[in-house]
Design a protein around this motif. Structure first.
Motif, PDB file in Angstrom:
ATOM      1  N   ASP A  50       0.832  -1.210   0.000  1.00 19.79           N
ATOM      2  CA  ASP A  50       0.000   0.000   0.000  1.00 19.79           C
ATOM      3  C   ASP A  50       0.866   1.260   0.000  1.00 19.79           C
ATOM      4  OD1 ASP A  50      -2.448  -1.252  -0.056  1.00 19.79           O
ATOM      5  OD2 ASP A  50      -2.830  -1.099   2.095  1.00 19.79           O
ATOM      6  N   THR A  51       0.224   2.377  -0.348  1.00 19.71           N
ATOM      7  CA  THR A  51       0.879   3.682  -0.271  1.00 19.71           C
ATOM      8  C   THR A  51       0.152   4.526   0.770  1.00 19.71           C
ATOM      9  OG1 THR A  51      -0.527   4.514  -2.061  1.00 19.71           O
ATOM     10  CG2 THR A  51       1.643   3.666  -2.676  1.00 19.71           C
ATOM     11  N   ALA A  52       0.914   5.331   1.516  1.00 20.86           N
ATOM     12  CA  ALA A  52       0.306   6.144   2.568  1.00 20.86           C
ATOM     13  C   ALA A  52       1.012   7.491   2.666  1.00 20.86           C
ATOM     14  CB  ALA A  52       0.386   5.425   3.914  1.00 20.86           C
ATOM     15  N   LEU A  53       0.224   8.484   3.043  1.00 19.77           N
ATOM     16  CA  LEU A  53       0.738   9.825   3.342  1.00 19.77           C
ATOM     17  C   LEU A  53       0.384  10.139   4.786  1.00 19.77           C
ATOM     18  CD1 LEU A  53       1.825  12.694   2.627  1.00 19.77           C
ATOM     19  CD2 LEU A  53      -0.511  13.251   1.878  1.00 19.77           C
ATOM     20  N   PRO A 112       1.333  19.042  -1.568  1.00 19.12           N
ATOM     21  CA  PRO A 112       2.041  19.093  -2.850  1.00 19.12           C
ATOM     22  C   PRO A 112       1.976  17.781  -3.635  1.00 19.12           C
ATOM     23  CG  PRO A 112       3.606  18.758  -1.087  1.00 19.12           C
ATOM     24  CD  PRO A 112       2.246  18.872  -0.438  1.00 19.12           C
ATOM     25  N   PHE A 113       0.766  17.247  -3.802  1.00 20.59           N
ATOM     26  CA  PHE A 113       0.566  15.977  -4.500  1.00 20.59           C
ATOM     27  C   PHE A 113      -0.640  16.084  -5.428  1.00 20.59           C
ATOM     28  CE2 PHE A 113       2.128  15.097  -0.174  1.00 20.59           C
ATOM     29  CZ  PHE A 113       3.373  14.539  -0.482  1.00 20.59           C
ATOM     30  N   GLU A 114      -0.622  15.267  -6.468  1.00 18.58           N
ATOM     31  CA  GLU A 114      -1.761  15.228  -7.388  1.00 18.58           C
ATOM     32  C   GLU A 114      -2.916  14.469  -6.752  1.00 18.58           C
ATOM     33  OE1 GLU A 114      -0.694  13.958 -11.297  1.00 18.58           O
ATOM     34  OE2 GLU A 114       0.968  15.380 -11.445  1.00 18.58           O
ATOM     35  N   ASP A 115      -4.088  14.549  -7.370  1.00 11.35           N
ATOM     36  CA  ASP A 115      -5.282  13.874  -6.857  1.00 11.35           C
ATOM     37  C   ASP A 115      -5.098  12.350  -6.890  1.00 11.35           C
ATOM     38  OD1 ASP A 115      -6.146  16.470  -6.983  1.00 11.35           O
ATOM     39  OD2 ASP A 115      -7.738  16.130  -8.445  1.00 11.35           O
ATOM     40  N   ASP A 116      -5.791  11.660  -5.965  1.00 11.67           N
ATOM     41  CA  ASP A 116      -5.926  10.194  -6.022  1.00 11.67           C
ATOM     42  C   ASP A 116      -4.583   9.464  -6.009  1.00 11.67           C
ATOM     43  OD1 ASP A 116      -8.638  10.867  -6.342  1.00 11.67           O
ATOM     44  OD2 ASP A 116      -8.530  10.703  -8.523  1.00 11.67           O
ATOM     45  N   GLN A 117      -3.726   9.814  -5.048  1.00 14.99           N
ATOM     46  CA  GLN A 117      -2.365   9.256  -5.024  1.00 14.99           C
ATOM     47  C   GLN A 117      -2.146   8.150  -4.002  1.00 14.99           C
ATOM     48  OE1 GLN A 117       0.614  10.294  -6.988  1.00 14.99           O
ATOM     49  NE2 GLN A 117      -1.223  10.695  -8.172  1.00 14.99           N
ATOM     50  N   PHE A 118      -2.901   8.143  -2.898  1.00 13.70           N
ATOM     51  CA  PHE A 118      -2.544   7.298  -1.756  1.00 13.70           C
ATOM     52  C   PHE A 118      -3.703   6.384  -1.339  1.00 13.70           C
ATOM     53  CE2 PHE A 118      -0.200  11.292  -1.460  1.00 13.70           C
ATOM     54  CZ  PHE A 118       1.111  10.840  -1.366  1.00 13.70           C
ATOM     55  N   ASP A 119      -3.344   5.190  -0.824  1.00 17.57           N
ATOM     56  CA  ASP A 119      -4.360   4.283  -0.266  1.00 17.57           C
ATOM     57  C   ASP A 119      -4.849   4.774   1.097  1.00 17.57           C
ATOM     58  OD1 ASP A 119      -4.306   2.132  -2.312  1.00 17.57           O
ATOM     59  OD2 ASP A 119      -2.215   1.911  -1.657  1.00 17.57           O
ATOM     60  N   PHE A 120      -3.948   5.385   1.860  1.00 20.44           N
ATOM     61  CA  PHE A 120      -4.288   5.918   3.184  1.00 20.44           C
ATOM     62  C   PHE A 120      -3.666   7.304   3.339  1.00 20.44           C
ATOM     63  CE2 PHE A 120      -4.435   1.340   3.751  1.00 20.44           C
ATOM     64  CZ  PHE A 120      -5.581   1.149   4.521  1.00 20.44           C
ATOM     65  N   VAL A 121      -4.430   8.207   3.941  1.00 22.33           N
ATOM     66  CA  VAL A 121      -3.886   9.508   4.330  1.00 22.33           C
ATOM     67  C   VAL A 121      -4.222   9.700   5.811  1.00 22.33           C
ATOM     68  CG1 VAL A 121      -3.824  11.988   3.907  1.00 22.33           C
ATOM     69  CG2 VAL A 121      -4.215  10.423   1.994  1.00 22.33           C
ATOM     70  N   THR A 122      -3.183   9.849   6.623  1.00 22.71           N
ATOM     71  CA  THR A 122      -3.360   9.912   8.077  1.00 22.71           C
ATOM     72  C   THR A 122      -2.931  11.271   8.614  1.00 22.71           C
ATOM     73  OG1 THR A 122      -1.128   9.048   8.500  1.00 22.71           O
ATOM     74  CG2 THR A 122      -2.914   7.433   8.316  1.00 22.71           C
ATOM     75  N   ARG A 138     -10.254  18.569   3.318  1.00 23.82           N
ATOM     76  CA  ARG A 138     -10.516  18.584   1.872  1.00 23.82           C
ATOM     77  C   ARG A 138      -9.277  18.160   1.088  1.00 23.82           C
ATOM     78  NH1 ARG A 138     -13.896  23.349   2.799  1.00 23.82           N
ATOM     79  NH2 ARG A 138     -12.058  24.671   2.595  1.00 23.82           N
ATOM     80  N   GLU A 139      -8.133  18.640   1.517  1.00 24.63           N
ATOM     81  CA  GLU A 139      -6.873  18.278   0.857  1.00 24.63           C
ATOM     82  C   GLU A 139      -6.574  16.782   1.029  1.00 24.63           C
ATOM     83  OE1 GLU A 139      -3.991  20.317  -0.919  1.00 24.63           O
ATOM     84  OE2 GLU A 139      -6.077  20.478  -1.527  1.00 24.63           O
ATOM     85  N   MET A 140      -6.817  16.260   2.219  1.00 25.16           N
ATOM     86  CA  MET A 140      -6.598  14.829   2.460  1.00 25.16           C
ATOM     87  C   MET A 140      -7.534  13.993   1.587  1.00 25.16           C
ATOM     88  SD  MET A 140      -6.039  14.989   6.614  1.00 25.16           S
ATOM     89  CE  MET A 140      -5.614  13.266   6.887  1.00 25.16           C
TER      90      MET A 140
END
Length: 235
Positions: A50-53, A112-122, A138-140
Motif C-alpha cells: 500500500d501507499t500512505a501519506l 504538494p501531490f496530485e489527486d488520487d495518489q494514496f491508499d491511506f492519508v493519516t 478537503r486536501e486529504m
C-alpha cells in the motif's frame, strides 16, 4: 485567533520542542498514545504494498509504523512544515534503514501531490494545529485514492463530566508544568492545552469529515473520550 498568527505560533512551538517531543508525548499521555495508535492501525488494515501519506507527521512515529505495515513494496511519505521535527524523523529512517519512507517539507493546507495518489492519508495529533481544519480535510480527501481511507487520531472533548474536569485540569495546569520540568518549555506546552481545548468534539468532527466528501465515517473514542479516531472512505 487569526489563521496566520496561529500558523506562525504553531511553527515556533514545534521548531523549539522537537528534540524532546517524543519523550514528552510519552510522559504527557502516560504512553497511551502508542496504544491508541496501535488500535487505529488494526482498524485501518494496511496491506503490504500500500501507499500512505502521513500529514503533519512531526517526528515520524506514525510514519514509521505505516512503513512497517506497507513493507518493502509499499511507500510512505511523511509531510510536515517543521524542518526540525522532520530532522528527527529522518534520523529514525536512517537508523532503521527503512527505504520505503521519505520525509517531505510541506504545508497540510496545500498538499504538494496530485489527486488520487494514496491508499491511506493519516494525521495524528496534528489537525488541531492547522489554521483551517476543513481545508486540510478537503486536501486529504483530494489526494486519497477512490476506495482509500482518511484517518485522524486526535485529542477530543470528553463527554463524561468527571473525565472532562480532570482533562481540563491536566491539560491546563499539569501538562504545561511537565513541559517546564522535562522540556523547559512551559509556554510551548501551554499552547497544546489551547489547541486541544478549542478542537471540535467527535460529532462535529464527523460532520466535517462528511462535508469534506468522506463516507462511512467511523468514530472510536479512547480513554474516556480524551482522544478519538475518525476514519472515512473516499467512494
Amino acid at each position: 485567533m487569526d489563521p496566520q498568527t496561529k500558523e506562525e505560533r504553531v511553527h515556533h512551538v514545534f521548531e523549539k520542542i522537537y528534540e524532546r517531543y517524543d519523550s514528552m508525548n510519552s510522559i504527557i499521555s502516560f504512553q497511551q498514545h502508542r496504544l491508541w495508535r496501535r488500535d487505529v492501525m488494526k482498524r485501518m488494515n494496511v496491506q503490504p504494498g500500500d501507499t500512505a501519506l502521513d500529514v503533519c507527521c512531526g517526528t515520524g512515529d506514525w510514519t514509521m509504523a505505516l512503513a512497517e505495515a506497507v513493507g518493502g513494496n509499499g511507500k510512505v511519505t511523511g509531510l510536515d512544515f517543521s524542518e526540525n521535527m522532520l530532522s528527527v524523523g529522518i534520523k529514525k529512517k536512517l537508523a532503521g534503514r527503512v527505504r520505503q519512507v521519505e520525509f517531505q517539507h510541506g504545508n497540510a493546507m496545500a498538499l504538494p501531490f496530485e489527486d488520487d495518489q494514496f491508499d491511506f492519508v493519516t494525521i495524528g495529533f496534528g489537525l488541531r494545529n492547522v489554521p483551517d481544519y476543513q481545508q486540510v480535510l478537503r486536501e486529504m480527501f483530494r489526494v486519497v485514492k477512490p476506495g482509500g481511507k482518511v484517518v485522524c487520531l486526535e485529542t477530543s472533548q470528553p463527554t463524561n463530566p468527571f473525565f472532562k474536569r480532570m482533562y481540563y485540569l491536566y491539560f491546563g495546569n499539569i501538562m504545561p508544568l511537565f513541559g517546564r520540568i522535562f522540556a523547559r518549555s512551559y509556554q510551548e506546552y501551554s499552547w497544546l492545552h489551547e489547541s486541544a481545548k478549542d478542537f471540535p468534539g467527535k460529532k462535529e468532527l464527523k460532520m466535517m469529515f462528511e462535508e469534506a466528501g468522506l463516507s462511512n465515517v467511523i468514530v472510536k473514542s479512547y480513554t474516556g473520550g480524551v482522544a478519538a479516531m475518525h476514519m472515512g472512505e473516499k467512494l
